[in-house]
Design a protein around this motif. Structure first.
Motif, short mmCIF file in Angstrom:
data_model
loop_
_atom_site.label_atom_id
_atom_site.label_comp_id
_atom_site.label_asym_id
_atom_site.label_seq_id
_atom_site.Cartn_x
_atom_site.Cartn_y
_atom_site.Cartn_z
N ALA A 1 0.84 -1.20 0.00
CA ALA A 1 0.00 0.00 0.00
C ALA A 1 0.87 1.24 0.00
N SER A 2 0.38 2.29 -0.66
CA SER A 2 1.05 3.59 -0.65
C SER A 2 0.51 4.43 0.50
N VAL A 3 1.41 5.08 1.22
CA VAL A 3 1.01 5.97 2.32
C VAL A 3 1.82 7.25 2.24
N HIS A 4 1.27 8.31 2.84
CA HIS A 4 1.93 9.61 2.76
C HIS A 4 2.14 10.28 4.11
N ASN A 5 1.76 9.61 5.18
CA ASN A 5 2.04 10.14 6.51
C ASN A 5 2.08 8.99 7.51
N LEU A 6 2.50 9.31 8.72
CA LEU A 6 2.71 8.28 9.74
C LEU A 6 1.40 7.60 10.13
N GLU A 7 0.33 8.38 10.23
CA GLU A 7 -0.96 7.80 10.63
C GLU A 7 -1.44 6.78 9.60
N GLU A 8 -1.32 7.11 8.32
CA GLU A 8 -1.70 6.17 7.27
C GLU A 8 -0.84 4.91 7.34
N LYS B 1 0.68 3.56 9.95
CA LYS B 1 0.29 2.72 11.09
C LYS B 1 -1.03 2.00 10.81
N ALA B 2 -1.98 2.69 10.19
CA ALA B 2 -3.29 2.09 9.92
C ALA B 2 -3.16 0.94 8.92
N ARG B 3 -2.40 1.15 7.86
CA ARG B 3 -2.22 0.11 6.86
C ARG B 3 -1.45 -1.09 7.45
N ALA B 4 -0.45 -0.81 8.28
CA ALA B 4 0.30 -1.89 8.92
C ALA B 4 -0.61 -2.71 9.84
N GLU B 5 -1.47 -2.03 10.56
CA GLU B 5 -2.37 -2.71 11.50
C GLU B 5 -3.37 -3.59 10.78
N GLU B 6 -3.78 -3.19 9.58
CA GLU B 6 -4.77 -3.98 8.85
C GLU B 6 -4.15 -5.19 8.17
N GLY B 7 -2.81 -5.24 8.11
CA GLY B 7 -2.16 -6.45 7.64
C GLY B 7 -1.48 -6.41 6.29
N VAL B 8 -1.16 -5.20 5.76
CA VAL B 8 -0.41 -5.17 4.51
C VAL B 8 0.99 -5.72 4.75
N TYR C 1 3.84 -4.71 3.00
CA TYR C 1 4.87 -3.68 2.86
C TYR C 1 4.20 -2.35 2.52
N LEU C 2 4.97 -1.28 2.64
CA LEU C 2 4.48 0.07 2.34
C LEU C 2 5.41 0.76 1.36
N TYR C 3 4.82 1.62 0.50
CA TYR C 3 5.58 2.65 -0.20
C TYR C 3 5.34 3.94 0.59
N TYR C 4 6.41 4.63 0.95
CA TYR C 4 6.25 5.93 1.62
C TYR C 4 6.98 7.00 0.82
N GLY C 5 6.29 8.11 0.59
CA GLY C 5 6.91 9.21 -0.14
C GLY C 5 5.89 10.30 -0.42
N HIS C 6 6.29 11.26 -1.31
CA HIS C 6 7.57 11.22 -1.98
C HIS C 6 8.67 11.81 -1.08
N ILE C 7 9.85 11.21 -1.17
CA ILE C 7 10.95 11.57 -0.28
C ILE C 7 11.69 12.81 -0.77
N TYR C 8 11.94 12.88 -2.06
CA TYR C 8 12.66 14.01 -2.66
C TYR C 8 11.73 14.72 -3.66
N PRO C 9 12.11 15.92 -4.10
CA PRO C 9 11.28 16.60 -5.11
C PRO C 9 11.01 15.69 -6.29
N SER D 1 11.11 8.00 10.50
CA SER D 1 10.07 7.92 11.52
C SER D 1 9.07 6.81 11.20
N VAL D 2 8.67 6.71 9.94
CA VAL D 2 7.75 5.66 9.54
C VAL D 2 8.41 4.29 9.69
N VAL D 3 9.65 4.18 9.24
CA VAL D 3 10.38 2.91 9.35
C VAL D 3 10.42 2.42 10.79
N GLN D 4 10.66 3.34 11.71
CA GLN D 4 10.80 2.97 13.12
C GLN D 4 9.46 2.72 13.81
#
Length: 204
Positions: A100-107, A109-116, A118-126, A143-146
């Motif tokens: 699942a793609s996520v764009h903030n910490l709350e998303e 955590k929610a996706r991890a809790e539901e059982g995905v 792995y996550l894509y998190y970003g965008h990291i750079y311009p 922060s998301v990784v941890q």
């Protein structure tokens, strides 16, 4: 450590297949993402990739969970705005990997809790694809990784000279679009990206 290559709508698919032919051995996962394509067209794209030697378990399909299961693919990836959950998918197709793609910490955590898985998190750079949205940066990535116990892949503006910085966040991998497709020699870029996470990695 792993890396996903995402297909692009900025280049005809037969050209992408040609570029991939000699790079596949250095790519972990190919993520088919074409939101405008019909299921028939997506099936044709997958068949073209299989013909050049890509195994189905190394293919992830964006959003279409039922099709991914029916075509014996390795997984399905849920966009951030998808109404599907990992539980929805795994109830019907328990063998599918679900990302699942996520764009903030709350998303995240929610996706991890539901059982995905792995996550894509970003965008990291311009990123040229999101010029009006500020990049989230490596501190937010860390922060998301941890905060979750599943693999997190960095996405957005990834280039070979940034791999060391991303690796230090603890991210489990990277997901790429333009970093590969817009490279002068994509096959050589695949070799460099495949080195992500090596302890002796040196940026060049």
């Amino acid at each position: 450590m792993t890396w996903h290559l995402i297909t692009t709508n900025n280049c005809p698919f037969h050209i992408q297949v040609r570029q991939l032919r000699h790079a596949l051995k250095n790519i972990d996962i190919v993520h088919i993402r074409d939101k405008e394509a019909s299921l028939q067209r997506l099936k044709q794209q997958i068949d073209q990739l299989c013909k050049i030697g890509l195994r189905r378990e190394r293919i992830v399909l964006n959003e279409h969970a039922e099709a991914a299961a029916a075509w014996d693919l390795g997984g399905v990836h849920l966009p951030s705005n998808s109404s599907l959950t990992a539980k929805d998918v795994k109830n019907k197709a328990p063998n599918l990997q679900v990302g699942a793609s996520v764009h903030n910490l709350e998303e995240a955590k929610a996706r991890a809790e539901e059982g995905v898985d792995y996550l894509y998190y970003g965008h990291i750079y311009p990123s040229a694809s999101k010029p009006d949205v500020p990049p989230r940066g490596t501190a937010a990535l860390q922060s998301v990784v941890q905060s979750v116990r599943i693999p997190v892949l960095a996405i957005g503006g990834i280039t070979r000279d940034r791999l060391g910085e991303i690796s230090r966040t603890g991210a489990s991998g990277i997901a790429l679009i333009s970093g590969f497709w817009e490279a002068e020699k994509p096959e050589e870029e695949a070799i460099q990206f495949n080195r992500f996470g090596q302890m002796n990695y040196e940026t060049t």
